[in-house]
Design a protein around this motif. Structure first.
Motif, short mmCIF file in Angstrom:
data_model
loop_
_atom_site.label_atom_id
_atom_site.label_comp_id
_atom_site.label_asym_id
_atom_site.label_seq_id
_atom_site.Cartn_x
_atom_site.Cartn_y
_atom_site.Cartn_z
N ILE A 11 0.88 -1.16 0.00
CA ILE A 11 0.00 0.00 0.00
C ILE A 11 0.92 1.22 0.00
CG2 ILE A 11 -1.83 1.23 1.23
CD1 ILE A 11 -2.62 -1.62 0.21
N VAL A 12 0.69 2.14 -0.94
CA VAL A 12 1.56 3.31 -1.06
C VAL A 12 0.73 4.60 -1.05
CG1 VAL A 12 3.33 2.02 -2.33
CG2 VAL A 12 1.57 3.23 -3.61
N GLU A 13 1.37 5.68 -0.66
CA GLU A 13 0.70 6.98 -0.61
C GLU A 13 0.66 7.66 -1.96
OE1 GLU A 13 3.13 8.74 2.40
OE2 GLU A 13 2.04 7.74 4.02
N ASP A 14 1.66 7.40 -2.81
CA ASP A 14 1.79 8.09 -4.10
C ASP A 14 2.30 7.08 -5.12
OD1 ASP A 14 2.82 9.57 -6.31
OD2 ASP A 14 3.10 11.33 -5.03
N VAL A 15 1.41 6.57 -5.96
CA VAL A 15 1.77 5.53 -6.92
C VAL A 15 2.84 6.02 -7.90
CG1 VAL A 15 0.93 4.03 -8.78
CG2 VAL A 15 -0.40 4.27 -6.67
N PRO A 16 2.69 7.18 -8.57
CA PRO A 16 3.74 7.61 -9.50
C PRO A 16 5.11 7.78 -8.83
CG PRO A 16 1.73 8.82 -9.94
CD PRO A 16 1.51 8.06 -8.66
N ALA A 17 5.15 8.32 -7.62
CA ALA A 17 6.44 8.46 -6.91
C ALA A 17 7.03 7.10 -6.59
CB ALA A 17 6.25 9.28 -5.63
N PHE A 28 13.76 -2.02 -10.98
CA PHE A 28 12.50 -2.66 -11.38
C PHE A 28 12.08 -2.14 -12.76
CE2 PHE A 28 12.43 -3.58 -6.95
CZ PHE A 28 11.53 -4.60 -6.73
N THR A 29 11.22 -2.90 -13.43
CA THR A 29 10.67 -2.54 -14.73
C THR A 29 9.17 -2.35 -14.56
OG1 THR A 29 12.34 -3.85 -15.86
CG2 THR A 29 10.35 -3.31 -17.11
N LEU A 30 8.64 -1.28 -15.13
CA LEU A 30 7.20 -1.02 -15.07
C LEU A 30 6.48 -2.08 -15.89
CD1 LEU A 30 4.86 0.83 -14.18
CD2 LEU A 30 5.25 2.14 -16.28
N GLN A 31 5.51 -2.75 -15.28
CA GLN A 31 4.71 -3.77 -15.97
C GLN A 31 3.34 -3.23 -16.33
OE1 GLN A 31 3.11 -7.03 -13.65
NE2 GLN A 31 3.63 -8.48 -15.28
N ALA A 37 -4.02 5.20 -9.01
CA ALA A 37 -4.65 4.11 -8.26
C ALA A 37 -3.73 2.90 -8.08
CB ALA A 37 -5.94 3.66 -8.94
N PHE A 38 -2.99 2.52 -9.12
CA PHE A 38 -2.30 1.23 -9.09
C PHE A 38 -1.21 1.17 -10.14
CE2 PHE A 38 -1.81 -2.99 -10.94
CZ PHE A 38 -1.51 -3.74 -9.81
N ALA A 39 -0.15 0.43 -9.83
CA ALA A 39 0.87 0.06 -10.82
C ALA A 39 1.50 -1.24 -10.36
CB ALA A 39 1.93 1.15 -10.95
N SER A 40 2.12 -1.94 -11.29
CA SER A 40 2.92 -3.09 -10.91
C SER A 40 4.29 -2.95 -11.58
CB SER A 40 2.25 -4.42 -11.29
OG SER A 40 2.14 -4.55 -12.68
N VAL A 41 5.30 -3.35 -10.81
CA VAL A 41 6.68 -3.31 -11.30
C VAL A 41 7.28 -4.68 -11.05
CG1 VAL A 41 6.98 -0.81 -11.00
CG2 VAL A 41 7.48 -2.34 -9.08
N THR A 42 8.26 -5.06 -11.87
CA THR A 42 8.88 -6.37 -11.73
C THR A 42 10.40 -6.24 -11.65
OG1 THR A 42 8.99 -6.71 -14.13
CG2 THR A 42 7.02 -7.53 -12.99
N LEU A 49 3.10 -5.11 -6.47
CA LEU A 49 1.86 -4.40 -6.75
C LEU A 49 1.83 -3.16 -5.88
CD1 LEU A 49 -0.42 -7.54 -6.53
CD2 LEU A 49 0.66 -6.60 -8.57
N LEU A 50 1.78 -2.00 -6.49
CA LEU A 50 1.78 -0.72 -5.77
C LEU A 50 0.37 -0.17 -5.78
CD1 LEU A 50 5.01 0.62 -7.48
CD2 LEU A 50 4.83 -0.44 -5.21
N SER A 51 -0.30 -0.25 -4.63
CA SER A 51 -1.71 0.10 -4.54
C SER A 51 -1.91 1.43 -3.82
CB SER A 51 -2.48 -0.99 -3.78
OG SER A 51 -2.45 -2.19 -4.51
N GLY A 52 -2.44 2.41 -4.55
CA GLY A 52 -2.78 3.70 -3.97
C GLY A 52 -4.14 3.64 -3.31
N GLU A 53 -4.54 4.75 -2.67
CA GLU A 53 -5.79 4.73 -1.89
C GLU A 53 -7.03 4.48 -2.74
OE1 GLU A 53 -7.32 9.27 -1.34
OE2 GLU A 53 -5.73 8.62 0.01
N ALA A 54 -6.96 4.71 -4.06
CA ALA A 54 -8.12 4.47 -4.93
C ALA A 54 -8.17 3.03 -5.44
CB ALA A 54 -8.09 5.44 -6.11
N SER A 55 -7.21 2.20 -5.07
CA SER A 55 -7.20 0.81 -5.57
C SER A 55 -8.05 -0.10 -4.70
CB SER A 55 -5.75 0.28 -5.59
OG SER A 55 -5.31 0.05 -4.27
#
Length: 126
Positions: A11-17, A28-31, A37-42, A49-55
């Motif tokens: 759970i993260v406060e700022d997905v782009p950051a 890591f590589t952006l997947q 709201a959300f991103a995944s990196v590998t 899985l990087l989950s923002g408050e809207a996820s």
């Protein structure tokens, strides 16, 4: 999702950051990128899985508990020279929870991501 990935959710406060942090500083590589709201990196077979408050992963539980960043559970990233990595990341202005600890199996240090989630950098004993 490919079965070769092991997935961990933070759970993260700022997905782009967080995406910038993991891709720029930790290799890591952006997947997948769904904006704030959300991103995944590998990295290797780790899918973070990087989950923002809207996820959906950050929604409150039925009893009212709210998922928040931080805690002590962590991913572990192997490094070949922990002192070089610590120096590089300190120069980038990053925060560590402790100094390098040496143990029987190797050396470790805990780094915080932009939301306060811990990452263990670990150099196996030679």
């Amino acid at each position: 999702m490919p079965e070769e990935f092991v997935s961990v959710r933070y759970i993260v406060e700022d997905v782009p950051a967080s995406v910038e942090f993991y891709t720029t500083l930790l290799g890591f590589t952006l997947q997948q990128d769904a904006g704030a709201a959300f991103a995944s990196v590998t990295r290797g077979n780790l899918r973070l899985l990087l989950s923002g408050e809207a996820s959906s992963g950050a929604r409150a539980m039925p009893d009212g508990r709210q998922p928040i960043p931080g805690g002590w559970n962590r991913i572990l990233l192997l490094v070949s020279d922990i002192n070089v990595e610590v120096e590089r990341l300190r120069k980038a202005g990053l925060s560590f929870r402790n100094e390098v600890l040496k143990g029987v199996g190797g050396s470790q240090i805990l780094l915080d991501d932009p939301s306060g989630n811990p990452i263990e950098l670990f150099e196996p004993a030679h």
